[in-house]
Enzyme design. Structure first.
Site, PDB file in Angstrom:
ATOM      1  N   ASP A  39      -7.122   4.325  -4.539  1.00  0.00           N
ATOM      2  CA  ASP A  39      -7.727   4.207  -3.205  1.00  0.00           C
ATOM      3  C   ASP A  39      -8.336   5.587  -2.941  1.00  0.00           C
ATOM      4  OD1 ASP A  39      -7.760   2.232  -0.744  1.00  0.00           O
ATOM      5  OD2 ASP A  39      -7.392   4.204   0.111  1.00  0.00           O
TER       6      ASP A  39
ATOM      7  N   LYS B 119       0.862  -1.192   0.000  1.00  0.00           N
ATOM      8  CA  LYS B 119       0.000   0.000   0.000  1.00  0.00           C
ATOM      9  C   LYS B 119       0.889   1.229   0.000  1.00  0.00           C
ATOM     10  CE  LYS B 119      -4.391   1.109   0.209  1.00  0.00           C
ATOM     11  NZ  LYS B 119      -5.561   0.315  -0.203  1.00  0.00           N
TER      12      LYS B 119
HETATM   13  P1  NDP Z   1     -12.985   7.815  -2.812  1.00  0.00           P
HETATM   14  O1  NDP Z   1     -11.925   8.822  -2.605  1.00  0.00           O
HETATM   15  O2  NDP Z   1     -13.527   7.588  -4.177  1.00  0.00           O
HETATM   16  O3  NDP Z   1     -14.238   8.127  -1.874  1.00  0.00           O
HETATM   17  C1  NDP Z   1     -14.119   8.186  -0.499  1.00  0.00           C
HETATM   18  C2  NDP Z   1     -15.451   8.596   0.100  1.00  0.00           C
HETATM   19  O4  NDP Z   1     -15.363   8.500   1.513  1.00  0.00           O
HETATM   20  C3  NDP Z   1     -15.823  10.031  -0.210  1.00  0.00           C
HETATM   21  O5  NDP Z   1     -17.221  10.162  -0.191  1.00  0.00           O
HETATM   22  C4  NDP Z   1     -15.199  10.765   0.969  1.00  0.00           C
HETATM   23  O6  NDP Z   1     -15.789  12.024   1.236  1.00  0.00           O
HETATM   24  C5  NDP Z   1     -15.440   9.798   2.104  1.00  0.00           C
HETATM   25  N1  NDP Z   1     -14.390   9.944   3.112  1.00  0.00           N
HETATM   26  C6  NDP Z   1     -13.059   9.789   2.932  1.00  0.00           C
HETATM   27  N2  NDP Z   1     -12.387  10.022   4.072  1.00  0.00           N
HETATM   28  C7  NDP Z   1     -13.321  10.313   4.980  1.00  0.00           C
HETATM   29  C8  NDP Z   1     -13.255  10.642   6.336  1.00  0.00           C
HETATM   30  N3  NDP Z   1     -12.087  10.722   6.987  1.00  0.00           N
HETATM   31  N4  NDP Z   1     -14.430  10.871   6.983  1.00  0.00           N
HETATM   32  C9  NDP Z   1     -15.630  10.813   6.327  1.00  0.00           C
HETATM   33  N5  NDP Z   1     -15.742  10.510   5.024  1.00  0.00           N
HETATM   34  C10 NDP Z   1     -14.613  10.273   4.365  1.00  0.00           C
HETATM   35  O7  NDP Z   1     -12.411   6.466  -2.206  1.00  0.00           O
HETATM   36  P2  NDP Z   1     -12.891   4.965  -2.460  1.00  0.00           P
HETATM   37  O8  NDP Z   1     -14.344   4.905  -2.651  1.00  0.00           O
HETATM   38  O9  NDP Z   1     -11.998   4.392  -3.482  1.00  0.00           O
HETATM   39  O10 NDP Z   1     -12.495   4.285  -1.067  1.00  0.00           O
HETATM   40  C11 NDP Z   1     -13.405   4.178   0.025  1.00  0.00           C
HETATM   41  C12 NDP Z   1     -12.951   3.082   0.973  1.00  0.00           C
HETATM   42  O11 NDP Z   1     -12.906   1.841   0.264  1.00  0.00           O
HETATM   43  C13 NDP Z   1     -11.541   3.246   1.565  1.00  0.00           C
HETATM   44  O12 NDP Z   1     -11.530   2.675   2.849  1.00  0.00           O
HETATM   45  C14 NDP Z   1     -10.672   2.408   0.634  1.00  0.00           C
HETATM   46  O13 NDP Z   1      -9.485   2.002   1.265  1.00  0.00           O
HETATM   47  C15 NDP Z   1     -11.613   1.239   0.384  1.00  0.00           C
HETATM   48  N6  NDP Z   1     -11.363   0.441  -0.816  1.00  0.00           N
HETATM   49  C16 NDP Z   1     -11.264   0.999  -2.048  1.00  0.00           C
HETATM   50  C17 NDP Z   1     -11.078   0.204  -3.161  1.00  0.00           C
HETATM   51  C18 NDP Z   1     -11.050   0.759  -4.536  1.00  0.00           C
HETATM   52  O14 NDP Z   1     -10.961  -0.031  -5.481  1.00  0.00           O
HETATM   53  N7  NDP Z   1     -11.144   2.060  -4.745  1.00  0.00           N
HETATM   54  C19 NDP Z   1     -10.892  -1.247  -3.032  1.00  0.00           C
HETATM   55  C20 NDP Z   1     -11.081  -1.751  -1.689  1.00  0.00           C
HETATM   56  C21 NDP Z   1     -11.289  -0.919  -0.642  1.00  0.00           C
HETATM   57  P3  NDP Z   1     -15.144  13.362   0.618  1.00  0.00           P
HETATM   58  O15 NDP Z   1     -15.539  13.361  -0.828  1.00  0.00           O
HETATM   59  O16 NDP Z   1     -15.728  14.463   1.418  1.00  0.00           O
HETATM   60  O17 NDP Z   1     -13.661  13.231   0.813  1.00  0.00           O
HETATM   61  O1  2IT Z   2      -7.917  -1.476  -0.726  1.00  0.00           O
HETATM   62  C1  2IT Z   2      -7.845  -1.980  -1.872  1.00  0.00           C
HETATM   63  O2  2IT Z   2      -7.964  -3.194  -2.051  1.00  0.00           O
HETATM   64  C2  2IT Z   2      -7.643  -1.065  -3.012  1.00  0.00           C
HETATM   65  N1  2IT Z   2      -7.593   0.147  -2.807  1.00  0.00           N
HETATM   66  C3  2IT Z   2      -7.502  -1.623  -4.388  1.00  0.00           C
HETATM   67  C4  2IT Z   2      -6.095  -2.092  -4.631  1.00  0.00           C
HETATM   68  C5  2IT Z   2      -5.781  -2.521  -6.037  1.00  0.00           C
HETATM   69  O3  2IT Z   2      -4.607  -2.876  -6.250  1.00  0.00           O
HETATM   70  O4  2IT Z   2      -6.648  -2.521  -6.899  1.00  0.00           O
END
Ligand code: NDP
Ligand code: 2IT
Length: 444
Positions: free
Chosen positions: A166, A126
């Site tokens: 992420d 990561k």
């Molecule tokens: P994005 O940046 O696309 O979206 C994040 C969302 O969460 C936004 O709505 C954001 O609000 C909100 N957010 C972020 N930080 C905070 C905080 N500290 N408090 C409240 N709201 C918050 O990220 P992702 O959707 O990609 O990721 C979301 C979660 O999923 C994370 O935990 C990530 O690690 C996990 N994840 C992501 C994957 C991926 O493929 N993208 C895969 C597996 C897990 P705002 O717009 O106001 O910042």
């Molecule tokens: O938390 C996760 O699994 C991710 N942000 C996706 C990682 C990836 O390599 O697609």
């Protein structure tokens, strides 16, 4: 003292300023206790748990860039290469002001087991930076991404370490980083996933984490005598994971009534209008508060509050530690039957236990959100063979992977007499393959 307790104590002493990392390690090691105890002497002699909880490599570096006022800004960049026993390091890059070494270590540690659960040959890693893309111009984001990659490119490669998106890292950031990598290394290779479709990206990767979450939830419900049709769903977050979780939930006949961002949340009793959310968050990069301008019957509230809304299924999809014990109590009181983590470690340890003790089906993030990284691994395969698969092909593979993950964690839980405890099941199932590979490869 047991070996597990010894290792936890030592990690607490060595990493007092890394609470998220300690939280992730404790959850995993507590689950592994039954497995470790069967072979405690050998594992202690091999220092297996010390090796598992110590990253193979950690890179921290300065990221200087110039903002639109001509002012030099300095951020810190990170890449933690945690474990390469079963494949090249794989995991996302988080761009958020809260990023520090402890957060990247927690995410990298979780990624080891998640990636193992996918059944695909990918190790755990990561990275990220405390850079905040919010409110920055495209040029500023590009300047940051180019500077970040100028250093990161020394440590990654298609067969070494393959970062992805992420929080705060989406298609735009991956594009800028890929361009800079190619320019410096003179290599057109699949060094990043989540790329645009015109330059080696995979169909379904954008939707994969959210869709995968729902494929796993559907299987979990089915195996416990329920289904998605007609269910009310509360989702937190409104980013990549939340949006495509909401899309698939609606497709399965459920009604999503909440979404949130870091400023506030919306409740829409008629069901969230996803076109509106996509326009606000994906196109305009604006605040979710704008939603009520398009949907005047919905309510917007500042702060947090999503888990107080009555629902059958709760899907935390924003960030770590966003569902606390009080929220768990409220969900149980409201008759919630299932919680599945779209985000990484959104539920605190005591909240998880409370939900499980009260009969709520609980799918931990390392299983439930593994569809994103699994589809990233499918992107790597396509890049290697210089081919692109169809949407249907990738989607079918993703669904298969998620259904398999559910059954692997369910079976592992049953083998260790913890029927229905998917936290224990996911941790053990993920661990078994990694420990087997680590043992075979000797003391490295
Ligand atoms: P994005 O940046 O696309 O979206 C994040 C969302 O969460 C936004 O709505 C954001 O609000 C909100 N957010 C972020 N930080 C905070 C905080 N500290 N408090 C409240 N709201 C918050 O990220 P992702 O959707 O990609 O990721 C979301 C979660 O999923 C994370 O935990 C990530 O690690 C996990 N994840 C992501 C994957 C991926 O493929 N993208 C895969 C597996 C897990 P705002 O717009 O106001 O910042
Ligand atoms: O938390 C996760 O699994 C991710 N942000 C996706 C990682 C990836 O390599 O697609």
């Amino acid at each position: 003292m047991s070996y597990v307790d010894e290792v936890i104590q030592s990690l607490e002493e060595k990493n007092p300023a890394q609470p998220e990392f300690l939280q992730a390690v404790k959850e995993v090691l507590e689950s592994l206790r039954v497995v470790i105890e069967q072979n405690e002497e050998q594992y202690r002699k091999d220092a297996l748990l010390e090796r598992l909880t110590t990253p193979e490599k950690v890179f921290m570096f300065r990221v200087p860039w110039v903002d639109d006022q001509g002012q030099v800004q300095v951020n810190t960049g990170y890449r933690v290469q945690f474990n390469s026993a079963i494949g090249p390091y794989k995991g996302g890059l988080r761009l958020h002001p809260s990023v520090n070494l402890g957060i990247i270590k927690f995410l990298g540690f979780e990624q080891i087991f998640k990636n193992s659960l996918t059944g695909l040959p990918i190790g755990g890693g990561k990275g990220g930076s405390d850079f905040d893309p919010k409110g920055k111009s495209d040029r500023e984001v590009m300047a940051f991404c180019q500077s970040f990659m100028t250093e990161l490119c020394k440590y990654i490669g298609a067969d070494t370490d393959v970062p992805a998106g992420d929080i705060g890292t989406g298609a735009r950031e991956i594009g800028y980083m890929f361009g800079q990598y190619k320019r410096i290394k003179n290599l057109y290779e699949g060094v990043l996933t989540g790329k645009g479709l015109s330059y080696g990206g995979s169909l379904v990767r954008t939707q994969a984490t959210g869709y995968g979450l729902l494929y796993l939830v559907e299987e979990m419900l089915k195996c416990n005598g329920h289904d998605m049709a007609g269910k009310t769903v509360c989702i937190s977050g409104s980013g990549n994971v939340a949006i495509y979780a909401a899309e698939k939930a609606a497709e399965m006949g459920a009604k999503v009534v909440t979404m949130s961002d870091s400023t506030g949340w919306v409740y829409d009793a008629e069901g969230i209008d996803l076109d509106a959310v996509k326009e606000i968050k994906e196109v305009r990069r604006a605040r979710l508060s704008e939603y009520v301008k398009v949907r005047p019957n919905a309510q917007y509230t500042e702060g947090r509050g999503v888990w107080a809304v009555k629902c059958d299924i709760a899907l935390p999809c924003a960030t770590q530690n966003e569902l606390f014990i009080e929220d768990a109590k409220q969900l149980v009181e409201n008759g919630c039957i299932a919680v599945a983590e779209g985000a990484n470690m959104p539920t605190t340890l005591d909240a998880t236990e409370y939900l499980q003790e009260h009969g709520v089906l609980f799918a931990p993030g390392k299983a439930a959100n593994a569809g994103g990284v699994a589809t990233s691994a499918l992107e790597m395969s396509q890049n290697s063979e210089r081919l692109s698969w169809t949407f249907e092909e990738v989607d079918a593979k993703l669904k298969d992977i998620m259904v398999n993950i559910f059954h692997n964690m369910d079976d592992a839980a049953k083998r260790y007499h913890a029927d229905g405890n998917y936290v224990i099941g996911a941790n053990i199932a993920g661990f078994e393959k990694v420990v087997d590979a680590m043992t075979a490869q000797g003391i490295v």
